[in-house]
Design a protein around this motif. Structure first.
Motif, mmCIF file in Angstrom:
data_model
loop_
_atom_site.group_PDB
_atom_site.id
_atom_site.type_symbol
_atom_site.label_atom_id
_atom_site.label_comp_id
_atom_site.label_asym_id
_atom_site.label_seq_id
_atom_site.Cartn_x
_atom_site.Cartn_y
_atom_site.Cartn_z
ATOM 1 N N LEU A 20 0.807 -1.264 0.069
ATOM 2 C CA LEU A 20 0.095 0.014 -0.169
ATOM 3 C C LEU A 20 0.887 1.342 0.006
ATOM 4 N N ALA A 21 2.307 1.259 -0.426
ATOM 5 C CA ALA A 21 2.812 2.382 -0.195
ATOM 6 C C ALA A 21 2.638 3.445 -1.262
ATOM 7 N N GLY A 22 2.454 2.708 -2.475
ATOM 8 C CA GLY A 22 2.102 3.657 -3.669
ATOM 9 C C GLY A 22 0.827 4.380 -3.342
ATOM 10 N N GLU A 23 -0.249 3.350 -2.790
ATOM 11 C CA GLU A 23 -1.646 4.254 -2.501
ATOM 12 C C GLU A 23 -1.475 5.453 -1.350
ATOM 13 N N ILE A 24 -0.579 5.173 -0.679
ATOM 14 C CA ILE A 24 -0.481 6.217 0.532
ATOM 15 C C ILE A 24 0.112 7.527 0.003
ATOM 16 N N ILE A 25 1.307 7.430 -0.852
ATOM 17 C CA ILE A 25 2.164 8.251 -1.568
ATOM 18 C C ILE A 25 0.973 9.004 -2.486
ATOM 19 N N LYS A 26 0.172 8.262 -3.164
ATOM 20 C CA LYS A 26 -0.743 9.100 -4.185
ATOM 21 C C LYS A 26 -1.552 9.944 -3.417
ATOM 22 N N ARG A 27 -2.159 9.609 -2.450
ATOM 23 C CA ARG A 27 -3.011 10.463 -1.475
ATOM 24 C C ARG A 27 -2.566 11.674 -1.380
ATOM 25 N N PHE A 28 -1.289 11.699 -0.795
ATOM 26 C CA PHE A 28 -0.369 12.893 -0.368
ATOM 27 C C PHE A 28 -0.266 13.723 -1.713
ATOM 28 N N GLU A 29 0.156 13.043 -2.677
ATOM 29 C CA GLU A 29 0.479 13.798 -3.929
ATOM 30 C C GLU A 29 -0.841 14.265 -4.576
ATOM 31 N N ARG A 30 -1.818 13.842 -4.463
ATOM 32 C CA ARG A 30 -3.029 14.149 -5.349
ATOM 33 C C ARG A 30 -3.618 15.511 -4.443
ATOM 34 N N VAL A 31 -3.149 15.708 -3.355
ATOM 35 C CA VAL A 31 -3.997 17.028 -2.698
ATOM 36 C C VAL A 31 -2.849 18.277 -3.174
ATOM 37 N N GLY A 32 -1.729 17.852 -3.621
ATOM 38 C CA GLY A 32 -0.809 18.820 -4.246
ATOM 39 C C GLY A 32 0.415 18.953 -3.110
ATOM 40 N N MET A 33 0.680 17.692 -2.548
ATOM 41 C CA MET A 33 2.024 18.018 -1.666
ATOM 42 C C MET A 33 3.053 17.374 -2.375
ATOM 43 N N LYS A 34 4.186 17.950 -2.140
ATOM 44 C CA LYS A 34 5.341 17.510 -2.792
ATOM 45 C C LYS A 34 6.437 16.589 -2.191
ATOM 46 N N ILE A 35 7.015 15.560 -2.834
ATOM 47 C CA ILE A 35 8.050 14.765 -1.944
ATOM 48 C C ILE A 35 9.196 15.477 -1.856
ATOM 49 N N ALA A 36 9.660 15.888 -0.580
ATOM 50 C CA ALA A 36 10.990 16.475 -0.180
ATOM 51 C C ALA A 36 12.023 15.397 -0.098
ATOM 52 N N GLY A 37 11.630 14.276 0.404
ATOM 53 C CA GLY A 37 12.639 13.189 0.497
ATOM 54 C C GLY A 37 11.907 11.928 0.728
ATOM 55 N N ILE A 38 12.521 10.797 0.086
ATOM 56 C CA ILE A 38 11.890 9.479 0.457
ATOM 57 C C ILE A 38 13.085 8.249 0.453
ATOM 58 N N LYS A 39 12.806 7.477 1.453
ATOM 59 C CA LYS A 39 13.642 6.337 1.445
ATOM 60 C C LYS A 39 13.142 4.884 2.284
ATOM 61 N N MET A 40 13.788 3.915 1.688
ATOM 62 C CA MET A 40 13.255 2.694 2.295
ATOM 63 C C MET A 40 14.303 2.632 3.568
ATOM 64 N N ILE A 41 13.874 2.027 4.577
ATOM 65 C CA ILE A 41 14.705 1.932 5.738
ATOM 66 C C ILE A 41 14.422 0.797 6.824
ATOM 67 N N HIS A 42 15.588 0.019 7.081
ATOM 68 C CA HIS A 42 15.231 -1.004 8.258
ATOM 69 C C HIS A 42 15.524 -0.159 9.455
ATOM 70 N N ALA A 43 14.411 0.134 10.302
ATOM 71 C CA ALA A 43 14.836 1.062 11.589
ATOM 72 C C ALA A 43 15.897 0.524 12.466
ATOM 73 N N THR A 44 16.681 1.257 12.887
ATOM 74 C CA THR A 44 17.522 0.814 14.010
ATOM 75 C C THR A 44 16.771 1.192 15.353
ATOM 76 N N GLU A 45 17.426 0.320 16.372
ATOM 77 C CA GLU A 45 16.930 0.494 17.963
ATOM 78 C C GLU A 45 16.968 1.941 18.175
ATOM 79 N N GLU A 46 18.063 2.672 17.536
ATOM 80 C CA GLU A 46 18.370 4.099 18.081
ATOM 81 C C GLU A 46 17.222 5.037 17.586
ATOM 82 N N GLN A 47 16.736 4.795 16.260
ATOM 83 C CA GLN A 47 15.852 5.462 15.497
ATOM 84 C C GLN A 47 14.414 5.335 16.191
ATOM 85 N N LEU A 48 14.307 4.036 16.436
ATOM 86 C CA LEU A 48 12.963 3.639 17.401
ATOM 87 C C LEU A 48 12.702 4.309 18.445
#
Ligand code: ADP
Length: 190
Positions: A20-48
């Motif tokens: 559903l990643a594409g579906e989520i992105i689509k909904r933000f794009e279609r209201v007119g928001m722009k992607i300023a950064g995007i990445k796939m990431i395996h969250a580290t303990e520190e980030q969590l």
């Protein structure tokens, strides 16, 4: 004061697993928001640990929402607000590392407020159709509790501008954030 701001969106493991990643992105794009950064990431303990910070106020607020939802369904809970928040923080940290997640910075006018509106209520059961959680989930606190895990609600969206600024720093380095013009804004916001 500029109305343009950034918000942090995470497509959580349940969204990634369900494609559903594409579906989520689509909904933000279609209201007119722009992607300023995007990445796939395996969250580290520190980030969590930073994202779900060990914060008494946050725990109490999560506990309050949970108790209110339980009361409205006639369900009795014996834990205190803080105990509920503490348990949910731990469950969140476990859940988010199940598989890689997709982190996105969306930018636009009132991005935080619109982001929360697009995502919907924390509990999908209370989230109306038209929202991401209302359209793609059939989950409740009750189901989550019975399985001893968090409510699977697909997506995280920053709660305030201050939180967005804090969260973006957890998931992105400065050189991963892009500054460019979205020409459509000249039309949409003439
Ligand atoms: P939101 O994600 O809508 O900002 P919170 O910050 O209050 O919501 O909670 C963080 C996450 O914790 C939620 O997205 C949800 O996955 C989980 N969660 C919150 N409350 C509960 C609860 N009572 N039972 C299970 N999971 C919960």
């Amino acid at each position: 004061m500029s109305t343009v701001e950034q918000t942090l969106i995470l497509a959580k493991p349940d969204a990634v697993q369900r494609g559903l990643a594409g579906e989520i992105i689509k909904r933000f794009e279609r209201v007119g928001m722009k992607i300023a950064g995007i990445k796939m990431i395996h969250a580290t303990e520190e980030q969590l640990g930073q994202h779900y910070k060990d914060d008494k106020d946050w725990k109490i607020s999560v506990g309050k929402k949970t108790l209110a939802a339980a009361k409205s369904k006639g369900i009795e809970m014996t834990e205190t607000e803080e105990q509920i928040g503490d348990r949910i923080r731990k469950w969140n940290m476990e859940t988010l590392k199940f598989c890689p997640i997709i982190a996105i910075i969306f930018e636009g006018h009132h991005a935080v407020e619109f982001g929360r509106k697009l995502v919907g209520n924390t509990e999908p059961r209370q989230s109306p159709p038209g929202t991401i959680r209302g359209d793609y989930s059939i989950e409740s606190y009750q189901i989550a509790d019975s399985r001893k895990r968090v409510t699977l609600n697909l997506v995280h969206a920053s709660e305030s501008k201050k939180e967005a600024e804090r969260e973006i720093k957890i998931w992105f380095n400065e050189n991963e954030i892009y500054n460019y013009d979205l020409k459509i804004w000249e039309i949409v916001h003439r």
